[in-house]
Design a protein around this motif. Structure first.
Motif, short mmCIF file in Angstrom:
data_model
loop_
_atom_site.label_atom_id
_atom_site.label_comp_id
_atom_site.label_asym_id
_atom_site.label_seq_id
_atom_site.Cartn_x
_atom_site.Cartn_y
_atom_site.Cartn_z
N ALA A 72 -3.53 1.68 -2.91
CA ALA A 72 -3.27 2.93 -2.19
C ALA A 72 -4.23 3.01 -1.01
CB ALA A 72 -3.47 4.14 -3.10
N THR A 114 3.68 5.24 -5.38
CA THR A 114 2.31 5.03 -5.83
C THR A 114 2.26 4.14 -7.07
OG1 THR A 114 1.68 7.20 -4.95
CG2 THR A 114 0.19 6.20 -6.55
N TYR A 118 0.84 -1.20 0.00
CA TYR A 118 0.00 0.00 0.00
C TYR A 118 0.87 1.25 0.00
CZ TYR A 118 -4.19 -2.72 1.16
OH TYR A 118 -5.24 -3.60 1.13
#
Length: 286
Positions: A266, A260, A250
């Protein structure tokens, strides 16, 4: 804890619960004021109670782990200094394992970076503490440390020469942080492992092959835990190897773009308790 349905709506979850949760601290588990929220404390405790191990995996040295030392359960181990040290927080930061940067490699890094990035300044993080050059930005958390040219700090006759070097830090006042990282890797990547976790042009250099991921992998192997049984959280480039090694990863909403892009999912920001949000959801899986 928040409503389970709300957790599922806000953040995706893997198909199965993990055996181990690995989380970065600054910008990830901690709020910006370096506190741990009550919600996060409760989530960490619930995970451990459910039989899920929790590892704090950070660039911080052991002496800066007081922010979470009260929230370590079970084994009490944490991975510090980007994988260069495994410490037992139940024993006041006792060093369980050290993966050092050799003096020769550190000197080679200094020489190479001086050539390609004039104006670079250095700090040396040893198991005994940190020392740095006069022009290096001082650490408010480490007042009264030794200050001297890096050649002296790394010298065979340095005051703490007998203590292993955990990492070398290189700071530049003018360069773009990501550009500095790429420049340093090209110039000195044969001598050490380069990464960064600061918003400034501050690089962290460990021994070759030493990273959060490689040390976490060793700790997991000792426990018979496979990568696909690990869920990891992070926000900065020094988390990338760990996040890509873990079966599920994550990125925080506040993460570096490279993080990311590299992660499975996320979550919410560190300020919004993104780690706790996921853990609460994970504990509903069967």
């Amino acid at each position: 804890m928040t409503d389970t349905a709300e957790t599922f709506r806000r953040v995706p979850l893997p198909a199965r619960p993990p055996r181990l949760i690995a989380t970065d601290l600054d910008g990830t588990l901690l709020h910006d004021d370096k506190s741990v929220s009550e919600r996060t404390v409760a989530a960490l405790a619930a995970a451990e109670e459910a039989g899920v191990e929790v590892f704090f995996v950070t660039g911080r040295p052991a002496r800066w782990m007081d922010v979470v030392s009260d929230h370590v359960h079970g084994h009490g181990l944490a991975i510090c200094a980007n994988g260069a040290a495994v410490v037992d927080l139940h024993r006041g930061g006792h060093l369980v394992e050290v993966r050092e940067l050799t003096r020769e490699a550190a000197v080679a890094v200094v020489t190479a970076l001086r050539e390609v990035a004039p104006g670079v300044t250095f700090a040396v993080e040893r198991t005994s503490g940190i020392t740095y050059e006069p022009a290096y930005p001082p650490f408010s958390d480490d007042p009264g440390v030794a200050v001297a040219p890096v050649g002296k700090l790394l010298g065979a006759d340095a005051a703490h020469a007998g203590q292993p070097v955990l990492k070398l830090l290189a700071h530049h006042a003018d360069l773009d942080p990501d550009a500095f990282l790429q420049l340093a890797r090209r110039a000195a990547g044969d001598f050490g492992q380069f990464t960064r976790s600061s918003p400034s042009a501050l690089l962290e250099v460990s021994g070759r092959g030493v990273s959060k991921a490689s040390t976490l992998a060793r700790c997991c192997a000792e426990r018979g835990i496979a990568p696909e049984e690990v869920v990891a959280f992070g926000d900065m480039p020094n988390d990338l190897e760990m996040l890509t090694w873990a079966g599920t990863s994550y990125a925080m909403a506040n993460a570096h773009p490279a993080v990311t892009a590299a992660t499975t999912y996320a979550t919410l920001s560190n300020q919004a308790d993104g780690v706790a949000t996921v853990i609460e959801g994970l504990l509903t899986l069967s």
